[in-house]
Design an enzyme around this catalytic site. Structure first.
Site, PDB file in Angstrom:
ATOM      1  N   ASN A   9     -19.915 -17.409  33.463  1.00 26.22           N
ATOM      2  CA  ASN A   9     -21.311 -17.646  33.065  1.00 26.22           C
ATOM      3  C   ASN A   9     -21.757 -19.066  33.411  1.00 26.22           C
ATOM      4  O   ASN A   9     -22.290 -19.796  32.567  1.00 26.22           O
ATOM      5  CB  ASN A   9     -21.483 -17.369  31.561  1.00 26.22           C
ATOM      6  CG  ASN A   9     -22.950 -17.323  31.148  1.00 26.22           C
ATOM      7  OD1 ASN A   9     -23.838 -17.145  31.978  1.00 26.22           O
ATOM      8  ND2 ASN A   9     -23.210 -17.489  29.864  1.00 26.22           N
ATOM      9  N   GLU A  35     -20.043 -14.750  38.259  1.00 30.32           N
ATOM     10  CA  GLU A  35     -21.232 -15.446  37.738  1.00 30.32           C
ATOM     11  C   GLU A  35     -21.058 -16.960  37.839  1.00 30.32           C
ATOM     12  O   GLU A  35     -21.143 -17.692  36.866  1.00 30.32           O
ATOM     13  CB  GLU A  35     -21.564 -15.002  36.310  1.00 30.32           C
ATOM     14  CG  GLU A  35     -23.032 -15.186  35.994  1.00 30.32           C
ATOM     15  CD  GLU A  35     -23.495 -14.534  34.698  1.00 30.32           C
ATOM     16  OE1 GLU A  35     -24.696 -14.680  34.405  1.00 30.32           O
ATOM     17  OE2 GLU A  35     -22.688 -13.902  33.996  1.00 30.32           O
ATOM     18  N   ASP A 150     -16.449  -8.222  36.350  1.00 33.50           N
ATOM     19  CA  ASP A 150     -17.396  -7.807  35.321  1.00 33.50           C
ATOM     20  C   ASP A 150     -18.110  -6.558  35.825  1.00 33.50           C
ATOM     21  O   ASP A 150     -18.952  -6.636  36.711  1.00 33.50           O
ATOM     22  CB  ASP A 150     -18.385  -8.949  35.065  1.00 33.50           C
ATOM     23  CG  ASP A 150     -19.433  -8.596  34.031  1.00 33.50           C
ATOM     24  OD1 ASP A 150     -19.418  -7.466  33.496  1.00 33.50           O
ATOM     25  OD2 ASP A 150     -20.300  -9.457  33.767  1.00 33.50           O
ATOM     26  N   ASN A 152     -19.924  -4.640  33.811  1.00 31.62           N
ATOM     27  CA  ASN A 152     -21.117  -4.466  32.989  1.00 31.62           C
ATOM     28  C   ASN A 152     -21.255  -3.047  32.433  1.00 31.62           C
ATOM     29  O   ASN A 152     -22.364  -2.549  32.245  1.00 31.62           O
ATOM     30  CB  ASN A 152     -22.377  -4.883  33.766  1.00 31.62           C
ATOM     31  CG  ASN A 152     -22.774  -6.318  33.476  1.00 31.62           C
ATOM     32  OD1 ASN A 152     -22.881  -6.721  32.321  1.00 31.62           O
ATOM     33  ND2 ASN A 152     -22.971  -7.108  34.522  1.00 31.62           N
ATOM     34  N   HIS A 247     -18.139 -14.464  27.929  1.00 30.81           N
ATOM     35  CA  HIS A 247     -17.055 -13.535  28.242  1.00 30.81           C
ATOM     36  C   HIS A 247     -15.729 -14.216  27.930  1.00 30.81           C
ATOM     37  O   HIS A 247     -15.676 -15.420  27.669  1.00 30.81           O
ATOM     38  CB  HIS A 247     -17.059 -13.170  29.735  1.00 30.81           C
ATOM     39  CG  HIS A 247     -18.233 -12.372  30.169  1.00 30.81           C
ATOM     40  ND1 HIS A 247     -18.150 -11.047  30.562  1.00 30.81           N
ATOM     41  CD2 HIS A 247     -19.549 -12.719  30.317  1.00 30.81           C
ATOM     42  CE1 HIS A 247     -19.342 -10.611  30.909  1.00 30.81           C
ATOM     43  NE2 HIS A 247     -20.209 -11.609  30.774  1.00 30.81           N
TER      44      HIS A 247
END
Length: 255
Positions: A9, A35, A150, A152, A247
């Site tokens: 992130n 990310e 990820d 999602n 995360h």
């Protein structure tokens, strides 16, 4: 061999929280980041840290600054690195990178989120429609394949803290869960569930309402391995004490 997958992130934000001190302590052989929210020319100090830890590093940022992006760090130099997947809009968003080694291939993937609205949910479905046949074809060429990142998507009810109230939420829609079913049916192992069938293990928590301290989370980060690699799987752990992001990492150990 230790492989970490981690949606950080924002690598600049995570690095201010001692991400690389933590990474040094893990002594991971390979790391898949998702990310990034940065391009390599924006983070020379971070690249220097990565190199000081002994990693070869490969970055695939989004064209849009401050958005998406994936990377692979590895102490073993790859034979080949594949940037992107050939689908223009997916590659523009910096969502897929793959490193090929002598005996297996490792992919870092950041699948789209649909939580911001219907338009992005449709792009997510478009990605999923593309990715399933793309991977099926790829694993005929690279049968020993790990797809880390990820996704999602929460797969089953034990992968989300409140399945009933989230039944119509992006990330837990029936179509998305069925996609994971098909992905596994097509020859992949959810390596965490291979070793651990218990509930209440999550990899993402909202920043709101003290969700992380209450463990009100979602398991949306995976290390999927082809069935050909089953004999090499040694252990998988989720590492919720790593708090550089919303995360947490997933650690896969191979024999």
């Amino acid at each position: 061999m230790k492989i970490i997958s981690y949606n950080i992130n924002g690598i600049r934000s995570a690095s201010t929280k001692n991400l690389f001190g933590w990474l040094q302590a893990t002594n991971a052989d390979m790391v898949c980041f998702q990310e990034l929210k940065a391009q390599p020319d924006q983070i020379p100090e971070i690249i220097a840290l990565v190199e000081n830890l002994g990693y070869h590093h490969y970055w695939y940022p989004a064209q849009k600054k401050g958005y998406s992006g994936v990377a692979i760090l590895t102490k073993i130099k790859p034979i080949h690195v594949e940037y992107g997947c050939g689908e223009e809009w997916i590659d523009a968003e910096g969502r897929i990178i793959r490193a090929d080694f002598e005996d297996f291939s490792l992919m870092s993937v950041y699948m789209p989120s649909g939580s911001s609205g219907e338009d992005r949910q449709q792009k997510k479905f478009e990605f999923l429609d593309f990715f399933q046949p793309y991977i099926s074809n790829l694993k005929t060429q690279y049968p020993n394949l790990i797809v880390s990142g990820d996704y999602n998507i929460c797969h089953t009810e034990i992968d989300i803290h409140n399945p009933k109230s989230n039944a119509k939420s992006s990330g837990f829609l029936p179509e998305e869960r069925a996609w994971i079913d098909l992905f596994i049916k097509n020859g992949f192992i959810d390596t965490f569930r291979h070793f651990n069938k218990d509930p209440h293990h999550y990899t993402w928590w909202s920043f709101r309402f003290g969700a992380r301290s209450k463990n009100l989370g979602w398991r949306i980060d995976y290390q999927m391995a082809t069935k050909e690699m089953e004999d090499r799987l040694k252990n998988v752990r989720i590492l919720p004490d790593a708090v550089h992001s919303d995360h947490c990492p997933v650690l896969l150990e191979l024999k």
